[in-house]
Design a protein around this motif. Structure first.
Motif, PDB file in Angstrom:
ATOM      1  N   TYR A 170       0.834  -1.205   0.000  1.00  9.91           N
ATOM      2  CA  TYR A 170       0.000   0.000   0.000  1.00  9.91           C
ATOM      3  C   TYR A 170       0.870   1.256   0.000  1.00  9.91           C
ATOM      4  CZ  TYR A 170      -3.494  -3.455   1.230  1.00  9.91           C
ATOM      5  OH  TYR A 170      -4.310  -4.559   1.223  1.00  9.91           O
ATOM      6  N   TRP A 215      -5.243   0.241   4.619  1.00  7.75           N
ATOM      7  CA  TRP A 215      -6.167  -0.216   3.577  1.00  7.75           C
ATOM      8  C   TRP A 215      -6.392  -1.721   3.649  1.00  7.75           C
ATOM      9  CZ3 TRP A 215      -9.527   2.553   1.233  1.00  7.75           C
ATOM     10  CH2 TRP A 215      -9.289   3.891   0.963  1.00  7.75           C
ATOM     11  N   ALA A 216      -5.440  -2.443   4.214  1.00  4.83           N
ATOM     12  CA  ALA A 216      -5.602  -3.894   4.358  1.00  4.83           C
ATOM     13  C   ALA A 216      -6.792  -4.227   5.248  1.00  4.83           C
ATOM     14  CB  ALA A 216      -4.327  -4.513   4.934  1.00  4.83           C
ATOM     15  N   VAL A 241      -9.340  -1.561   5.912  1.00  9.86           N
ATOM     16  CA  VAL A 241     -10.460  -0.759   5.425  1.00  9.86           C
ATOM     17  C   VAL A 241     -11.211  -1.464   4.299  1.00  9.86           C
ATOM     18  CG1 VAL A 241     -11.091   1.390   4.244  1.00  9.86           C
ATOM     19  CG2 VAL A 241      -9.435   1.429   6.121  1.00  9.86           C
ATOM     20  N   LYS A 242     -10.470  -2.052   3.372  1.00 12.03           N
ATOM     21  CA  LYS A 242     -11.111  -2.694   2.212  1.00 12.03           C
ATOM     22  C   LYS A 242     -12.074  -3.810   2.621  1.00 12.03           C
ATOM     23  CE  LYS A 242     -10.061  -4.993  -2.168  1.00 12.03           C
ATOM     24  NZ  LYS A 242      -8.977  -5.486  -3.064  1.00 12.03           N
ATOM     25  N   PRO A 243     -11.654  -4.799   3.446  1.00 10.38           N
ATOM     26  CA  PRO A 243     -12.631  -5.832   3.851  1.00 10.38           C
ATOM     27  C   PRO A 243     -13.764  -5.289   4.709  1.00 10.38           C
ATOM     28  CG  PRO A 243     -10.514  -6.165   4.945  1.00 10.38           C
ATOM     29  CD  PRO A 243     -10.294  -5.148   3.890  1.00 10.38           C
ATOM     30  N   PHE A 266     -15.155  -2.369   4.390  1.00 12.67           N
ATOM     31  CA  PHE A 266     -16.102  -1.750   3.459  1.00 12.67           C
ATOM     32  C   PHE A 266     -16.949  -2.824   2.764  1.00 12.67           C
ATOM     33  CE2 PHE A 266     -17.249   0.035  -0.729  1.00 12.67           C
ATOM     34  CZ  PHE A 266     -17.984   1.133  -0.295  1.00 12.67           C
ATOM     35  N   THR A 267     -16.295  -3.947   2.395  1.00 15.49           N
ATOM     36  CA  THR A 267     -17.026  -5.067   1.792  1.00 15.49           C
ATOM     37  C   THR A 267     -18.106  -5.580   2.749  1.00 15.49           C
ATOM     38  OG1 THR A 267     -15.057  -5.721   0.548  1.00 15.49           O
ATOM     39  CG2 THR A 267     -16.796  -7.369   0.792  1.00 15.49           C
ATOM     40  N   PHE A 317     -11.471 -13.793   4.266  1.00 14.71           N
ATOM     41  CA  PHE A 317     -10.538 -12.748   3.845  1.00 14.71           C
ATOM     42  C   PHE A 317      -9.091 -13.249   3.934  1.00 14.71           C
ATOM     43  CE2 PHE A 317     -13.973  -9.588   5.091  1.00 14.71           C
ATOM     44  CZ  PHE A 317     -14.297  -9.312   3.769  1.00 14.71           C
ATOM     45  N   ASP A 340      -6.822 -14.234   0.409  1.00 15.48           N
ATOM     46  CA  ASP A 340      -5.512 -13.596   0.260  1.00 15.48           C
ATOM     47  C   ASP A 340      -4.396 -14.631   0.243  1.00 15.48           C
ATOM     48  OD1 ASP A 340      -6.496 -11.050   0.078  1.00 15.48           O
ATOM     49  OD2 ASP A 340      -6.051 -10.478   2.148  1.00 15.48           O
ATOM     50  N   ARG A 385      -0.513 -11.387   5.955  1.00 17.24           N
ATOM     51  CA  ARG A 385      -1.979 -11.474   5.913  1.00 17.24           C
ATOM     52  C   ARG A 385      -2.545 -11.948   7.250  1.00 17.24           C
ATOM     53  NH1 ARG A 385      -1.904  -7.928   2.770  1.00 17.24           N
ATOM     54  NH2 ARG A 385      -4.183  -8.040   2.876  1.00 17.24           N
TER      55      ARG A 385
END
Length: 285
Positions: A47, A56-57, A59-61, A63-64, A99, A103, A137
């Motif tokens: 990132y 963001w690692a 935030v992205k999930p 948001f999903t 998640f 990954d 991860r």
């Protein structure tokens, strides 16, 4: 001099004949701190240039999950239940596991090609690349699981002795997909077609796994048996048992036996495939 040469050749021959798993253990010896540091660096590199950076690692999930929550709370069949639980509540433990698994499959298969400088330009134990990639991860997984746990506590499903099973399921899941990456990463390094194949099947794998529904409640008997062979189903359901159903792992002996056999097969095959392809990776990359 002749004796030293003979001993060196014998040592090399012994290493060539040793099992793949022992070769991987040898490559990891004394490198655990380095793997941890490289895992943090891998997160930052992924990132790089973004304002939130490695955030963001997470935030992205999140948001999903928000999209799914909104869809099922207000759009698609609001108020529907699965096994007596609200649909989103039923999904969230499985998503926490998914998640990481998605990954681990995607990034685990790409990690050698993305970190080829370690293979080409320096003498670096290649199996460590898979380890620090998946460990990075895993760090994200701990954060997401913590957020999930807080949500479950707020909805009245936290603080149970059954939650301790996370410390069994999480290492088991990590080891399973680490073993899988030992096979996938070298093969993806050899062929971009293989890497693209993995990318293309991920959406199908999501819908064929019990992330959004109960895979063991499928009405067709033979499909229900096939679902049991899918390790993603096992770990998704295992997280539900630990955080939602409040069931012990030994209450499903058939599932435990299947995942144990699959783990042995994946680790054995992955370590063998890695050892088989390791020496020719620099030439391919």
């Amino acid at each position: 001099m002749f004796l030293l040469s003979t001993v060196t050749q014998s040592a090399k021959a012994g290493r060539r004949s040793e099992p793949g798993l022992l070769a991987i253990f040898r490559e990891h010896r004394h490198n655990w701190r380095q793997i941890y540091l490289l895992a943090k660096t891998d997160l930052k590199k992924m990132y790089k240039g973004a304002f939130l950076g490695a955030g963001w690692a997470v935030v992205k999930p999140l948001f999903t999950l928000f999209i799914y929550w909104f869809a099922f709370e207000y759009g698609i069949r609001p108020g529907s239940l699965i096994n007596g639980y609200p649909r989103f509540l039923f999904m969230i433990p499985a998503f926490a596991a998914w998640f990481f698994m998605s990954d681990a499959i995607l990034l685990g298969s790409q990690c050698i090609r993305k970190n080829k400088q370690y293979v080409i330009k320096m003498h670096f134990p290649v199996s460590n690349i898979m380890s620090f990639t998946l460990f990075s991860r895993l760090l994200v997984h701990f954060i997401l699981t913590g957020i999930m746990y807080v949500y479950l506590i707020c909805t009245g499903y936290g603080f149970s002795v059954y939650n301790l099973q996370f410390f069994l399921y999480c290492p088991l899941m990590f080891l399973f997909f680490l073993g899988l990456s030992w096979a996938l990463a070298p093969m993806a390094a050899f062929s971009r077609d293989f890497e693209n194949l993995i990318k293309s099947i991920m959406t199908g794998l999501f819908w064929l796994s019990g992330i959004m529904y109960d895979p063991y409640d499928v009405p067709v008997t033979w499909i229900r048996y096939l679902m049991r062979l899918n390790p993603i189903n096992y770990f998704a359901n295992a997280y539900r048992e630990a955080f939602l159903y409040h069931k012990w792992f030994w209450e499903d002996p058939k599932g435990l036996l299947i995942i144990a056999v699959e783990l042995v097969v994946v680790v054995a095959y992955g370590s063998h495939k890695y050892k088989q392809l390791r020496k020719i990776l620099p030439d391919v990359l």
